[in-house]
Design an enzyme around this catalytic site. Structure first.
Site, PDB file in Angstrom:
ATOM      1  N   GLU A   1     -92.922 -16.373  27.139  1.00  0.00           N
ATOM      2  CA  GLU A   1     -91.627 -17.285  27.109  1.00  0.00           C
ATOM      3  C   GLU A   1     -90.223 -16.814  27.314  1.00  0.00           C
ATOM      4  O   GLU A   1     -90.136 -15.204  27.629  1.00  0.00           O
ATOM      5  CB  GLU A   1     -91.618 -16.467  25.536  1.00  0.00           C
TER       6      GLU A   1
ATOM      7  N   LYS B   1     -92.728 -25.157  20.994  1.00  0.00           N
ATOM      8  CA  LYS B   1     -92.813 -24.446  19.799  1.00  0.00           C
ATOM      9  C   LYS B   1     -92.482 -25.492  18.659  1.00  0.00           C
ATOM     10  O   LYS B   1     -91.080 -25.750  18.334  1.00  0.00           O
ATOM     11  CB  LYS B   1     -91.760 -23.388  20.107  1.00  0.00           C
TER      12      LYS B   1
ATOM     13  N   CYS C   1     -96.032 -17.599  21.072  1.00  0.00           N
ATOM     14  CA  CYS C   1     -95.133 -16.732  20.411  1.00  0.00           C
ATOM     15  C   CYS C   1     -94.928 -16.760  19.153  1.00  0.00           C
ATOM     16  O   CYS C   1     -96.316 -16.790  18.446  1.00  0.00           O
ATOM     17  CB  CYS C   1     -93.589 -16.337  20.086  1.00  0.00           C
TER      18      CYS C   1
END
Length: 513
Positions: free
Chosen positions: A268, A343, A377
Site C-alpha cells: 500500500e 479501499k 490493509c
C-alpha cells in the site's frame, strides 16, 4: 517362522480382477446375499472384464479374493436418475459401458464375512475414487441397497429411514458405510432391484463428486494448479521523480519474474516517497498532488506486466477526481488488461490527515492463474469482506498494507491469517520498511510479508507457506496449490464454507443506489 504363523499372517494385495477369480467371488456373493439370484454368473463377470477390465478391482489375501468392487463407465444422461439395475447394466451384458461416458457407475461391492472390520471396503472405495480421478470422470454413482430397512418398513418411509441413518440414529450396513465414504444421497429409487427383499426393492441413488473433473481439457491454456507468488517487501527511500521510482519497481518485477512468478504484489502507498516533493504543503494537499502521478504509474506498471509476463497487484495509490480522494489498488494483468479495487474502510488517521473516503464495491477478479481478491490493509480486518469474496470462489486474497508500528502490523497480520482459515483460501500480505524523514504521516514503517494457507493436513503445519524477515527489504517467492483448496473445501477435516448454517444467518451486500 512357524508354518502355523505363516498361515495366520495376512498378505493383502489390491489388484484388478481376473476371470480365474470367479469361484472366490461367487463364494463371497452367495454367502452375503440371501437371494442367491443376486450373485454374479461367470458370464456376467466375463462381460464386465471384457468391456472394462480396469474397473474391476479386488483385494486378495494369500492369493484368495476376499473383497471386490466392480464398475462400468456410462453416459449418465442416457439413463437419468430413474433407472433400474438391469437397465444400467444391460441385463448383465454390460453393453451399456461407454468409454466416452462421464460417470463411473458402481455395479457391486462386497467383502467376505470373515474380513469385516478390516476396512477393506474403504480401500476399494478409495481405489474407485482414484480411478475416477485418473480417468477424468465427473463422478461415481451407484444404486445402494438399504438392507436394514426391512426391519423398519412397517413404521417409517424409506425417506425417514435414510434421514435417521444420516443422523446416526440407525445403522445400515450398506448406507452407513457409503455415507462415511463421502457419498451423498441424490434420491430414493423404487424397484431398483425387485428381488432385494431386505431393502423392499428400494435403493438410494448415491453420488461422489470428482472435484478435479475438467469438462473440456485443452492442450494449452488450462487453469493453473500450481501458482507462484512473488511478494515485494518494499523499502521506503527518497526518489527524485517517477522515473527513479519506476526503476526500483522494475528491478523487483524483473526479480520475481525471473523466478517465473505468476503474481507480483507491492505494498500500500509504495509511491509515498514522491510526497517529499510536496513537503511545503499540508498533508491533505500533498497527497492530492501525489494522486496526479497515479495514471502514469499505472500505465507504466501495465507495460511491465506485459513485458515481464507477470500479473502485478500495484499495491495502492491515491486517486483524486476533483471531489473525492480514494485509495485504490490496480491489478495489471499480463495480458494487458486492468482492473481496480478501492479501499472500503478508512482509518480515523487517514480521514483526519488526508480526507480519504472509502469506495463502494468489492470484486473477485479472474486471472490466468486463479480467481483473486484484493483487500487494502484495514479492509482485511473486516471478516465480512473476505467471506463475500470467498462466496464468489476466490482462490487467493492479496493484501497490500502500510503500517507504522508492530501493533498496527499485528492487527493486519492476525486478521489475514484468520481470513485464510475461515475462507479456505491463500492470503498474501506485504508492506513497507524503512523510513521517510520529513514526509508527514508516512515517516516510519513496519512489515513482515507472508503467505498464509488454511490449517489442515495438506498445508504447512503452522499455516505459513512463506514468511519474510521483519523490517528488511526483500522478496518472497513461493508456490501455492489451488487443487488443495478444492480438496479442503470438499474433504477437509473441517469445512468452514460448506458447513455454514445458512438457515440461521447470511452476509448480504447492500448495493448503493
Amino acid at each position: 517362522m512357524s508354518k502355523q504363523r505363516e498361515e495366520l499372517e495376512h498378505r493383502l494385495k489390491l489388484r484388478n480382477i481376473k476371470l480365474s477369480d470367479f469361484d472366490d467371488i461367487r463364494e463371497i456373493m452367495v454367502s452375503i446375499y440371501r437371494n442367491k439370484g443376486m450373485a454374479w454368473t461367470r458370464e456376467e463377470l466375463k462381460n464386465q472384464l471384457k468391456v472394462f477390465p480396469e474397473g474391476q478391482i479386488c483385494i486378495e489375501d494369500n492369493g484368495k479374493v476376499v473383497a471386490a468392487a466392480l464398475s462400468i463407465i456410462v453416459d449418465y444422461g442416457r439413463f437419468g436418475d430413474n433407472h433400474t439395475y438391469d437397465q444400467i447394466t444391460g441385463f448383465g451384458k454390460f453393453d451399456t459401458h461407454d468409454h466416452d461416458g462421464d460417470t463411473l457407475y458402481g455395479t457391486d461391492v462386497f467383502v467376505h464375512y470373515e474380513y469385516r472390520g478390516m476396512r477393506l471396503g474403504r480401500r476399494l472405495y478409495d481405489a474407485r475414487k482414484e480411478l475416477c480421478e485418473n480417468l477424468n470422470l465427473r463422478s461415481i454413482i451407484a444404486g445402494g441397497r438399504i438392507p436394514g430397512y426391512s426391519k423398519h418398513a412397517e413404521e417409517m418411509t424409506p425417506r425417514k429411514y435414510i434421514e435417521l441413518v444420516k443422523n446416526k440414529e440407525i445403522f445400515d450396513p450398506v448406507l452407513s458405510f457409503q455415507l462415511a465414504n463421502e457419498f451423498h444421497v441424490r434420491k430414493v429409487i423404487t424397484k431398483y432391484l425387485p428381488e432385494d427383499k431386505d431393502s423392499r426393492a428400494y435403493a438410494t441413488l448415491l453420488e461422489w463428486i470428482n472435484i478435479y473433473y475438467e469438462k473440456d481439457e485443452k492442450l494449452i491454456g488450462n487453469k493453473k494448479s500450481i501458482v507462484r507468488l512473488g511478494l515485494v517487501q518494499w523499502k521506503m527511500r527518497r526518489f527524485s521523480n517517477v522515473d527513479d521510482l519506476m526503476q526500483q519497481v522494475e528491478f523487483f518485477v524483473d526479480t520475481v519474474s525471473g523466478y517465473k512468478s505468476d503474481f507480483c504484489l507491492l505494498p500500500e502507498f509504495f509511491n509515498a516517497p514522491l510526497l517529499a516533493e510536496f513537503n511545503d504543503m499540508d498533508a491533505s494537499e500533498a497527497i492530492r498532488n501525489l494522486a496526479d502521478y497515479t495514471d502514469e504509474i499505472v500505465g507504466r506498471m501495465s507495460d511491465l506486466a506485459v513485458s515481464y509476463n507477470v500479473n502485478i497487484i500495484a499495491g495502492s495509490m491515491p486517486e483524486y477526481d476533483g471531489k473525492k480522494l480514494r485509495n485504490v489498488s490496480y491489478l495489471c494483468r499480463r495480458d494487458g488488461t486492468q482492473a481496480k479495487q478501492y479501499k472500503l474502510h478508512i482509518t480515523p488517521d487517514e480521514a483526519a490527515y488526508w480526507g480519504l473516503q472509502g469506495g463502494n464495491g468489492i470484486h473477485v477478479f479472474d486471472t490466468d492463474a486463479g480467481r483473486i481478491g484484493i483487500l487494502i490493509c484495514y479492509d482485511v480486518e473486516f471478516p465480512e469482506l473476505g467471506r463475500i469474496l470467498a462466496e464468489q470462489e476466490m482462490d487467493i486474497l492479496f493484501v497490500p498494507f502500510w503500517t507504522d508500528t508492530k501493533n498496527a502490523f499485528l492487527r493486519v497480520n492476525t486478521c489475514a491469517r484468520s481470513r485464510a482459515i475461515e475462507n479456505e483460501c491463500y492470503v498474501a500480505i506485504t508492506g513497507s520498511v524503512g523510513n521517510l524523514p520529513k514526509v508527514e504521516n508516512m515517516d516510519i514503517q513496519y512489515s513482515q510479508a507472508a503467505i498464509y494457507s488454511p490449517s489442515d493436513f495438506s498445508f504447512p503445519h503452522d499455516s505459513i507457506v512463506a514468511q519474510a524477515s521483519e523490517n528488511a527489504e526483500t522478496t518472497i517467492v513461493a508456490d501455492v496449490d489451488l487443487d488443495l483448496l478444492t480438496k479442503q473445501r470438499k474433504a477437509g477435516s473441517v469445512r468452514n464454507l460448506e458447513q455454514r448454517r445458512l438457515d440461521l444467518y447470511s452476509i448480504q451486500w447492500k448495493q448503493k443506489k
